[in-house]
Design a protein around this motif. Structure first.
Motif, PDB file in Angstrom:
ATOM      1  N   MET A 173       0.834  -1.199   0.000  1.00  0.00           N
ATOM      2  CA  MET A 173       0.000   0.000   0.000  1.00  0.00           C
ATOM      3  C   MET A 173       0.871   1.253   0.000  1.00  0.00           C
ATOM      4  N   ALA A 174       0.361   2.272  -0.697  1.00  0.00           N
ATOM      5  CA  ALA A 174       0.896   3.633  -0.622  1.00  0.00           C
ATOM      6  C   ALA A 174      -0.309   4.482  -0.227  1.00  0.00           C
ATOM      7  N   GLY A 175      -0.362   4.893   1.013  1.00  0.00           N
ATOM      8  CA  GLY A 175      -1.572   5.548   1.506  1.00  0.00           C
ATOM      9  C   GLY A 175      -2.712   4.548   1.474  1.00  0.00           C
ATOM     10  N   TYR A 176      -3.793   4.917   0.788  1.00  0.00           N
ATOM     11  CA  TYR A 176      -4.958   4.035   0.672  1.00  0.00           C
ATOM     12  C   TYR A 176      -4.992   3.289  -0.662  1.00  0.00           C
ATOM     13  N   GLN A 177      -3.932   3.390  -1.429  1.00  0.00           N
ATOM     14  CA  GLN A 177      -3.900   2.776  -2.756  1.00  0.00           C
ATOM     15  C   GLN A 177      -3.046   1.501  -2.748  1.00  0.00           C
ATOM     16  N   LYS A 178      -3.559   0.460  -3.401  1.00  0.00           N
ATOM     17  CA  LYS A 178      -2.744  -0.741  -3.615  1.00  0.00           C
ATOM     18  C   LYS A 178      -1.709  -0.423  -4.690  1.00  0.00           C
ATOM     19  N   VAL A 179      -0.492  -0.880  -4.464  1.00  0.00           N
ATOM     20  CA  VAL A 179       0.576  -0.684  -5.451  1.00  0.00           C
ATOM     21  C   VAL A 179       1.338  -1.987  -5.668  1.00  0.00           C
ATOM     22  N   ILE A 180       1.807  -2.139  -6.879  1.00  0.00           N
ATOM     23  CA  ILE A 180       2.719  -3.222  -7.235  1.00  0.00           C
ATOM     24  C   ILE A 180       4.015  -2.544  -7.657  1.00  0.00           C
ATOM     25  N   LEU A 181       5.098  -2.848  -6.971  1.00  0.00           N
ATOM     26  CA  LEU A 181       6.414  -2.330  -7.349  1.00  0.00           C
ATOM     27  C   LEU A 181       7.099  -3.398  -8.188  1.00  0.00           C
ATOM     28  N   SER A 182       7.594  -3.007  -9.350  1.00  0.00           N
ATOM     29  CA  SER A 182       8.121  -3.997 -10.289  1.00  0.00           C
ATOM     30  C   SER A 182       9.485  -3.604 -10.841  1.00  0.00           C
ATOM     31  N   LYS A 183      10.344  -4.621 -10.963  1.00  0.00           N
ATOM     32  CA  LYS A 183      11.625  -4.481 -11.650  1.00  0.00           C
ATOM     33  C   LYS A 183      11.636  -5.532 -12.772  1.00  0.00           C
ATOM     34  N   PRO A 184      11.215  -5.127 -13.987  1.00  0.00           N
ATOM     35  CA  PRO A 184      11.198  -6.088 -15.102  1.00  0.00           C
ATOM     36  C   PRO A 184      12.575  -6.735 -15.294  1.00  0.00           C
ATOM     37  N   GLN A 185      12.576  -8.021 -15.552  1.00  0.00           N
ATOM     38  CA  GLN A 185      13.820  -8.779 -15.708  1.00  0.00           C
ATOM     39  C   GLN A 185      14.096  -9.156 -17.164  1.00  0.00           C
ATOM     40  N   THR A 186      13.491  -8.438 -18.071  1.00  0.00           N
ATOM     41  CA  THR A 186      13.575  -8.746 -19.499  1.00  0.00           C
ATOM     42  C   THR A 186      14.740  -8.052 -20.189  1.00  0.00           C
ATOM     43  N   TYR A 187      15.511  -7.281 -19.472  1.00  0.00           N
ATOM     44  CA  TYR A 187      16.481  -6.336 -20.000  1.00  0.00           C
ATOM     45  C   TYR A 187      15.715  -5.129 -20.534  1.00  0.00           C
ATOM     46  N   MET A 188      16.379  -4.005 -20.472  1.00  0.00           N
ATOM     47  CA  MET A 188      15.763  -2.713 -20.756  1.00  0.00           C
ATOM     48  C   MET A 188      14.903  -2.689 -22.017  1.00  0.00           C
TER      49      MET A 188
END
Length: 188
Positions: A50-65
């Protein structure tokens, strides 16, 4: 729900390079929000919280840039997140080191990661936080420059930029992108 995706290249070889500022900002953001980055699906390492009252997904794509769009599209489809709720954090050679620029939409501006995301999402209308990595020296190849590391004297500047990018992402989610743009685009 929001997806906040930091762009970069996987493997230790690319740690701390200019192209990996998105990964660095996501690490700071995950720490700030207390979100463990332990999930591995959708060609990404990610975490949910959560960020405040919002659901968040933090992502680091692993596909290369250059193939970042594959991961982001897979995640956006699976979680039913519209492009305007996909916030992308990436490097920008047109900004001085540490400067942020928030945009709600726009072209790739020569950035191959953004180009691939636009291609996969089918729109340029997704917000992005661009983190300045400084202009490439004329005599240097672009790939060599963005895959290079920052000089020692800029490490603290960039560490501050990762914190600012994380704060900008939180503000975009909690208070709206306009407020974040007004605040962060005026700095520096």
């Amino acid at each position: 729900m929001y997806i906040i995706a930091g762009l970069g290249n996987p493997t230790r070889e690319y740690d701390k390079t200019r192209h990996n500022v998105g990964f660095e900002a996501i690490d700071v953001l995950a720490d700030k929000l207390g979100i463990p980055m332990t999930e591995k699906k959708h060609k990404a390492i990610y975490g949910m919280g959560m960020a405040g009252y919002q659901k968040v997904i933090l992502s680091k794509p692993q596909t290369y840039m250059n193939l970042s769009g594959e991961s982001i599209r897979s995640m956006a489809d699976f979680y039913k997140v519209e492009p305007e709720h996909v916030i992308v954090i990436c490097d920008d050679i047109n900004l001085v080191e540490g400067q942020l620029r928030i945009r709600l939409k726009g072209s790739a501006g020569g950035h191959n990661g953004l180009k691939n995301i636009i291609q996969h999402l089918g729109t340029q209308e997704f917000p992005r936080i661009r983190v300045g990595v400084g202009e490439k020296p004329k005599e240097m190849d672009l790939a060599d420059y963005v895959l290079g590391r920052f000089p020692k004297e800029l490490e603290s500047v960039m560490a501050d930029a990762y914190v600012a990018a994380a704060e900008a992402a939180i503000m975009m989610v909690e208070d709206g992108a306009e407020k974040a743009m007004n605040y962060f685009n005026r700095k520096k």
